[in-house]
Design a protein around this motif. Structure first.
Motif, short mmCIF file in Angstrom:
data_model
loop_
_atom_site.label_atom_id
_atom_site.label_comp_id
_atom_site.label_asym_id
_atom_site.label_seq_id
_atom_site.Cartn_x
_atom_site.Cartn_y
_atom_site.Cartn_z
N LEU A 165 20.69 50.87 64.26
CA LEU A 165 22.38 51.16 62.90
C LEU A 165 21.05 52.33 62.34
N ALA A 166 21.61 53.22 62.09
CA ALA A 166 21.46 54.39 60.93
C ALA A 166 22.18 53.22 59.90
N TYR A 167 20.70 53.39 59.15
CA TYR A 167 20.87 51.60 58.11
C TYR A 167 20.36 52.05 56.56
N SER A 168 21.15 52.00 55.13
CA SER A 168 21.07 52.19 53.89
C SER A 168 20.84 51.46 53.38
N GLY A 169 21.43 50.38 53.19
CA GLY A 169 20.72 49.43 53.33
C GLY A 169 21.98 49.11 51.50
N GLY A 170 23.10 50.32 52.26
CA GLY A 170 24.39 49.71 51.15
C GLY A 170 25.45 49.10 51.73
N LEU A 171 26.35 49.40 50.84
CA LEU A 171 28.09 48.16 50.62
C LEU A 171 27.76 49.31 52.30
N ASP A 172 28.37 50.30 52.62
CA ASP A 172 28.52 50.41 53.79
C ASP A 172 28.35 50.34 55.19
N THR A 173 27.23 50.38 55.05
CA THR A 173 26.04 50.32 55.88
C THR A 173 26.05 48.63 56.45
N SER A 174 25.81 47.64 55.53
CA SER A 174 25.46 46.52 54.93
C SER A 174 26.75 45.71 56.40
N VAL A 175 28.04 46.36 56.00
CA VAL A 175 29.49 45.51 56.00
C VAL A 175 29.44 45.68 58.16
N PHE A 193 17.14 51.06 61.72
CA PHE A 193 16.95 52.12 61.07
C PHE A 193 17.32 52.76 59.30
N THR A 194 15.76 52.57 58.96
CA THR A 194 15.94 53.87 57.63
C THR A 194 15.20 55.04 57.30
N GLU A 235 14.87 57.32 46.44
CA GLU A 235 15.05 55.60 46.31
C GLU A 235 14.35 54.97 46.71
N GLU A 236 13.94 54.10 45.98
CA GLU A 236 12.71 52.65 47.31
C GLU A 236 13.55 52.23 47.88
N LEU A 237 13.09 52.22 49.30
CA LEU A 237 13.87 51.96 49.96
C LEU A 237 13.42 50.09 51.39
N GLU A 238 12.31 49.99 50.12
CA GLU A 238 11.84 48.41 50.18
C GLU A 238 13.11 47.50 50.71
N PRO A 239 14.18 47.81 49.33
CA PRO A 239 15.49 47.15 49.28
C PRO A 239 15.86 47.01 50.35
N ALA A 240 15.89 47.69 50.95
CA ALA A 240 16.57 47.86 52.33
C ALA A 240 16.47 46.74 53.44
N ARG A 241 15.26 46.81 53.98
CA ARG A 241 13.95 45.70 54.43
C ARG A 241 14.94 44.38 53.75
N ALA A 242 14.80 44.22 52.50
CA ALA A 242 15.00 43.01 52.50
C ALA A 242 16.25 43.24 52.13
N GLY A 295 19.80 38.88 58.48
CA GLY A 295 19.36 37.86 59.49
C GLY A 295 18.54 39.22 60.65
N VAL A 296 18.48 40.53 60.44
CA VAL A 296 17.96 40.92 61.23
C VAL A 296 16.32 40.76 60.93
N LYS A 297 15.70 40.86 62.71
CA LYS A 297 13.92 40.44 62.95
C LYS A 297 13.64 40.89 62.30
N PRO A 298 12.56 41.14 61.60
CA PRO A 298 11.22 41.77 61.15
C PRO A 298 10.54 42.49 61.43
N GLU A 299 10.26 42.31 63.14
CA GLU A 299 10.22 43.75 64.25
C GLU A 299 10.98 44.56 64.65
N HIS A 300 12.12 44.19 64.11
CA HIS A 300 13.57 45.27 64.28
C HIS A 300 14.33 45.67 63.06
N ILE A 301 13.19 45.86 61.83
CA ILE A 301 13.83 46.85 60.56
C ILE A 301 12.55 47.47 60.89
#
Length: 406
Positions: free
Chosen positions: A10-20, A36-37, A44-51, A57-63
């Motif tokens: 998933l192309a993931y920003s950590g925002g509302l849409d991609t989190s849903v 994938f970010t 923007e700080e991208l570490e919050p997307a990892r958190a 529940g995403v595995k760390p190795e899959h972020i």
């Protein structure tokens, strides 16, 4: 009945849409989600997307959070700038040019982790769904693409928030209710559209702008800068050698301070509708002016005029998502061939929203002061030659005039 999916990137920003979307993919397809970010210099700080991904529940190795800034400018922005490409004569394609790189990296990650699908958060009304998916299919013809906005029944911002709250997905406070406009950003530009911008008669409110000061508030003294070019690419700012991404970032800072690069545009989307957007491209606007400036003295007239014709087609291909098409690659080859002697230095004046070319020089210049001068050219140009030149060019017009009794 949905087609079985084992793992999706998933192309993931950590925002509302991609989190849903992350949660929805798991529920709907019963699959594992890899996020994938891309760091494209959006500021923007991208570490919050990892958190956020870990929290869901995403595995760390899959972020995956990848710094793609240099690749973005070197392999996508600069080749496009060599073409002087502007969609409908104005738009510097800041959103469009980012999509093929994101798609490329998604496919690479899908291969790496053994995913059988990719997903994005683009809506069914926009251009980005086309750009992402044309990229996916060009690079992995058999990949399954999941576009939630074309499948689910979450048809409004309110429904999206209700779904998030029902599934304990954190909702940023500024997203509660309806946001005034949506934005997309990278190192080349920031775009804003929707809500307060949907009436094309209404001026863009000043609070929408985030990358540039109001030109009216810009400094009352201009800045003069130089950009050095080699083979059509910028390599130095004010004599300091810089990488592509750093050069563009420095130009962004200069453009921001002087209010350069604002564009209010009603454009024709590939999907058929007209849309109104506001674009801020501070560094790109300066760079585009500089590149045209160095070409003025280094490109032959025929090559320059042909390039201008090709630029229209090139811009359409980028805008419509055909970066990986053979026709774009063919155009790129022709354009890059034209840049072999596009070397030299351009001087620009930055002042109150404008980036003006005020000087250019090149070891490969085709400009001859001796030929063009109004003073004595010492026989460099025989003005009597012009008579025959004019008569030959006028011959068909004279024949038409005689026949038609003009």
């Amino acid at each position: 009945m949905t087609q079985p999916v084992n793992r999706v990137v998933l192309a993931y920003s950590g925002g509302l849409d991609t989190s849903v979307i992350l949660k929805w993919l798991r529920e709907t397809y019963q699959c594992e989600v890899v996020t994938f970010t891309a760091d494209l210099g959006q500021g923007e700080e991208l570490e919050p997307a990892r958190a956020k991904a870990e929290l869901m529940g995403v595995k760390p190795e899959h972020i995956f959070i990848d710094d793609l800034r240099e690749e973005f400018v070197r392999d996508y922005v600069f080749p496009m700038m060599r073409a002087n490409a502007t969609y409908e004569g104005l738009y510097l394609l800041g959103t469009s040019i980012a999509r093929p790189l994101i798609a490329k990296r998604q496919i690479e990650i899908a291969r790496q982790v053994g995913a059988d699908a990719v997903s994005h958060g683009a809506t069914g009304k926009g251009n980005d769904q086309v750009r992402f998916e044309l990229g996916y299919y060009a690079l992995q013809p058999d990949i399954k693409v999941i576009a939630p906005w074309r499948e689910w029944d979450l048809t409004s911002r309110t429904r999206l928030i209700e779904y998030a709250e029902a599934h304990q997905i954190p909702v940023p406070k500024d997203k509660r209710g309806e946001s005034p406009f949506s934005t997309d950003a990278n190192l080349l530009h920031t775009s804003s559209e929707g809500k307060v911008l949907e009436d094309p008669w209404q001026e863009v409110p000043d609070y929408v702008y985030s990358r540039t000061v109001n030109p009216e508030d810009a400094p009352d003294r201009p800045d003069y800068i130089t950009i050095d070019f080699e083979r059509g690419d910028g390599v130095a700012l004010n004599g300091e050698a810089l990488s592509p991404a750093v050069l563009l970032a420095r130009l962004n800072d200069l453009g921001r301070a002087h209010g350069i690069g604002r564009l209010d545009l009603v454009e024709n989307r590939f999907v058929g509708m007209k849309s109104r957007g506001m674009y801020e491209t501070p560094g790109g606007t300066i760079y585009h002016a500089a590149h045209r400036g160095i070409e003025q003295i280094t490109l032959d007239r025929g090559a320059a005029h042909l390039k201008d014709e090709l630029a229209v087609r090139y811009a359409e291909l980028v805008y419509n998502g055909f970066w990986f098409s053979p026709e774009r690659e063919m155009l790129q080859a022709a354009i890059d061939h034209s840049q072999a002697r596009v070397n030299g230095t351009v001087r620009l004046k930055l002042y109150k929203g404008l980036a003006s070319v005020v000087g250019r020089k090149s070891p490969d210049t085709l400009y001859s002061e001796k030929v063009v001068t109004f003073e004595d050219d010492a026989g460099a140009y025989d003005q009597r030659d012009a008579a025959g030149f004019i008569k030959l060019n006028a011959l068909r017009l004279r024949l038409l005039g005689r026949r038609d009794g003009r």
